[in-house]
Design an enzyme around this catalytic site. Structure first.
Site, short mmCIF file in Angstrom:
data_model
loop_
_atom_site.label_atom_id
_atom_site.label_comp_id
_atom_site.label_asym_id
_atom_site.label_seq_id
_atom_site.Cartn_x
_atom_site.Cartn_y
_atom_site.Cartn_z
N GLU A 75 0.82 -1.21 0.00
CA GLU A 75 0.00 0.00 0.00
C GLU A 75 0.86 1.26 0.00
O GLU A 75 0.56 2.22 -0.70
CB GLU A 75 -0.89 -0.04 1.26
CG GLU A 75 -1.92 1.05 1.34
CD GLU A 75 -3.22 0.67 0.66
OE1 GLU A 75 -3.25 -0.38 -0.02
OE2 GLU A 75 -4.19 1.43 0.80
N ASP A 76 1.93 1.26 0.75
CA ASP A 76 2.63 2.52 1.03
C ASP A 76 4.06 2.61 0.50
O ASP A 76 4.74 3.60 0.77
CB ASP A 76 2.67 2.76 2.56
CG ASP A 76 1.29 3.00 3.13
OD1 ASP A 76 0.42 3.48 2.37
OD2 ASP A 76 1.05 2.70 4.31
N ASP A 137 -2.87 -3.92 13.84
CA ASP A 137 -2.64 -2.67 13.11
C ASP A 137 -3.53 -1.57 13.68
O ASP A 137 -3.08 -0.47 14.00
CB ASP A 137 -2.97 -2.93 11.63
CG ASP A 137 -2.98 -1.68 10.78
OD1 ASP A 137 -2.00 -0.92 10.85
OD2 ASP A 137 -3.97 -1.48 10.04
N ASP A 258 -20.54 -5.10 40.35
CA ASP A 258 -19.55 -6.03 39.80
C ASP A 258 -18.50 -5.32 38.95
O ASP A 258 -18.23 -5.68 37.83
CB ASP A 258 -20.22 -7.15 38.99
CG ASP A 258 -21.18 -6.61 37.95
OD1 ASP A 258 -21.45 -5.40 37.97
OD2 ASP A 258 -21.64 -7.39 37.11
MN MN Z 1 -0.79 -0.25 9.20
#
Ligand code: MN
Length: 487
Positions: A75-76, A137, A258
């Protein structure tokens, strides 16, 4: 965070594993992301390392941890999936591909919600490990949310609460669910969070420790007599679940008894029941609050005995009794299940029955609305999906009525509602809707407006506000009508 921390932690769970490949994956990630920085100013590699570390913490397998390091590469960076496949094999590449697909969400609003939900289920059906990476992530993204603008922060927090956290719960990974929820809680309702956090700290420090010590002293003697080794820990519930309870039951913090549970870990199942007997002989149990999740585990695999007794000073006290293995299962869910499975017989990963069901439904259904409708699992335990005659899906809070539905569809439909048909049967306007109901609203154009009585049963704030607005209108209209005559 360093790669060595990850390797060391991984070796705790898998002492014999060859971890050289983790170092290779680290070097590749470092090269691919180069000098990229996160919004927070941190080097990008830190995000990859933290994601991988969360995965090691939940005892994920080696391929999953590697994929966690590599997850943002296609993706990057300029490197592609094929590069990953070449160096790390098709299994790791398949996991990274799953993550990449999951992050491409096209739509906005309710469409976006539906799309990401569907994608999560599809990814899960293919390989559950993709979801584990996505959770890891997301958890690191949540932890670094401060560096994002308010609006984006809130969107991510809301999406996490509505989609990610319930699915983590469904998979039994409570540790991740709770961590995600508390961070989202802090960002979405900062005031309530701060208040609760303060009370929590005060109560925790002053009261809990003394109380636990008292119980421990009593139990020590009894368990020694019975020859059962045990471990006792006191655990406060996480903040968000207390907050939800306060909202649901409209109660103050002090009225929620509780807020903490005592956890007893014993060597085996027989000891669990023996421990239960000892506790019940010491303190009077509340019979309505005994649950045997060992005999009947929860759908997500959770196993434990739960009982609430009137402890020292008559204080209602919840005990959770389980073995070490059950305890790991409660924290890491499906991930721990694999871990134990692999450790004991080296067999492949077992998926819970409902995952198989999702795969089956997914194969049979092309349409998103149908898909969600068919997924009957209680993923969103406080939300239901209902359908209009046209097949549009609307999500409503649990307990919503046809009037809530009508106002979500359109204000006019709400104002003109005179009756409802649910699943082809005439229904009253205050009937509780259920997941998957097909709802049709009968309207009458001449109806003067909403009825004040509706306010008594509607669940959504949308319906409440619109009813109030339109009630005011009709009063105003009456006055206007009267004025000419008065004059
Ligand atoms: Mn990530």
């Amino acid at each position: 965070m360093t790669i060595n921390q990850i390797i060391n932690k991984f070796k705790e769970n898998h002492p014999k594993a060859d971890t050289a490949i983790l170092e290779l994956a680290y070097e590749f990630t470092l090269k691919a992301h180069g000098s990229q920085k996160r919004k927070s100013g941190e080097p990008y590699i830190q995000h990859c390392l933290h994601t991988a570390f969360v995965l090691v913490q939940i005892k994920a397998d080696l391929e999953t941890v590697i994929a966690g390091l590599l997850h943002d590469i296609p993706e990057d960076t300029e490197y592609a999936l094929t590069d990953i496949e070449k160096d790390f094999g098709s299994e790791v590449a398949g996991l990274v591909e799953g993550i990449t697909k999951l992050s491409k969400i096209k739509y906005r609003g309710i469409e976006r919600y539906r799309e990401s939900l569907r994608k999560m289920f599809l990814a899960m059906a293919r390989d559950l490990r993709v979801i584990l990476i996505k959770f890891a992530d997301r958890l690191h993204n949540l932890r670094t949310l401060e560096s994002l603008p308010l609006e984006k922060r809130q969107r991510i927090a809301k999406e996490t609460l509505e989609i990610y956290a319930p699915i983590a719960g469904l998979l039994g990974i409570m540790k991740l669910k709770w961590q995600m929820e508390d961070i989202c809680f802090k960002h979405l309702y900062p005031e309530s969070y701060k208040k609760l956090e303060y009370k929590y700290e005060v109560e925790k420090k002053l009261e809990q420790n003394q109380y636990i010590q008292k119980i421990k002293n009593t139990l020590n003697a009894k368990f020694r007599e019975a020859g059962i080794p045990f471990e006792l820990t006191g655990r406060f519930k996480h903040l968000y679940s207390i907050y939800q309870k306060m909202q649901k039951k409209d109660k103050k913090f002090d009225e929620i008894y509780d807020v903490f549970a005592l956890r007893i870990i014993v060597p085996n199942i027989a000891d669990c029941y023996k421990a239960l007997g000892i506790i019940h002989s010491l303190w009077r149990p509340n019979p309505g609050r005994f649950k045997d999740y060992i005999a009947v585990p929860k759908p997500n695999g959770y196993r434990s005995l739960h009982t609430t007794v009137f402890g020292p000073g008559g204080k209602p006290t919840e005990f959770q009794i389980r073995t070490q293995e059950m305890d790991e299962g409660a924290k890491y869910g499906i991930a721990a299940h694999w871990y134990y499975k692999m450790k004991s017989d080296g067999s492949s990963r077992k998926q819970p029955a409902w995952i198989k069901e999702v795969i089956k439904i997914q194969k049979e259904t092309a349409d998103t609305h149908d898909f969600i409708k068919k997924i009957k699992f209680d993923v969103f335990n406080d939300r239901i999906f209902v359908f209009s005659p046209k097949g549009d899906v609307f999500d409503l809070p649990e307990g919503a009525t046809p009037i809530d539905f009508a106002y979500v569809v359109h204000t006019d439909i709400g104002n003109q509602a005179v009756g409802a048909v649910v699943n082809d049967k005439i229904a009253s306007l205050d009937q509780e809707l259920k997941n998957g109901d097909l709802v049709e609203i009968i309207t009458e154009k001449k109806r003067p407006g909403p009825s004040r009585d509706w306010l008594k049963f509607v669940k959504t704030s949308t319906a409440k506000n619109k009813i109030k607005q339109n009630l005011k209108h009709s009063v105003l209209d009456n006055i206007k009508r009267l004025i000419p005559r008065i004059k």
